[in-house]
Write an enzyme that holds these catalytic residues in place. Structure first.
Site: not given
Ligand code: CO
Length: 134
Positions: A7, A79, A130
């Site tokens: 994502h 992020h 991440e």
């Molecule tokens: Co995230």
């Protein structure tokens, strides 16, 4: 080592407005808002055919995205999340190569109920990364 883009997270000052923008203007499939008190955020997931967008708004007083929104008042990309098969092996490889893992280096359970780690943006071209084990 890294796999699919899981994502892209976008911090937004107005979650309802951002949801409407993605749903009505961009024509995307937009989910319902969910509070994630453990992470200090309220999240809306946008499902795209090949990945997801997470719209993040602050929740509570010490939200980890409050400072970001003070610097980026209109919102911005916060992020990106890459998938890994083995998060501990990924962490060890990154630490061996000199990269900094945030938060003491132990995986936490992320927004999707899976182990995640964050990597220092100064080690990755100014981008907070991440890693999520899938
Ligand atoms: Co995230």
């Amino acid at each position: 080592m890294i796999g699919r883009l899981n994502h892209v997270a976008i911090a937004v000052p107005d979650l309802e407005g951002a949801s409407a923008l993605y749903r009505d203007t961009l024509g995307a499939v937009v989910g319902a808002a969910q509070d994630q008190p453990d992470h200090g955020v309220r999240v809306v997931f946008v499902d795209l055919p090949n990945t997801k967008i997470e719209l993040l708004a602050p929740l509570g007083e010490n939200s980890p995205i409050s400072g970001f929104l003070e610097k980026n008042v209109a919102g911005g990309i916060h992020h990106i999340c890459y998938e890994v098969k083995d998060i501990l092996a990924a962490r060890d490889r990154l630490v061996d190569s000199g990269a900094r893992v945030l938060g003491g280096g132990e995986p936490k359970i992320g927004a999707h109920g899976k182990p995640v780690l964050f990597l220092h943006p100064k080690d990755f071209n100014g981008t907070l990364i991440e890693l999520e084990q899938v």
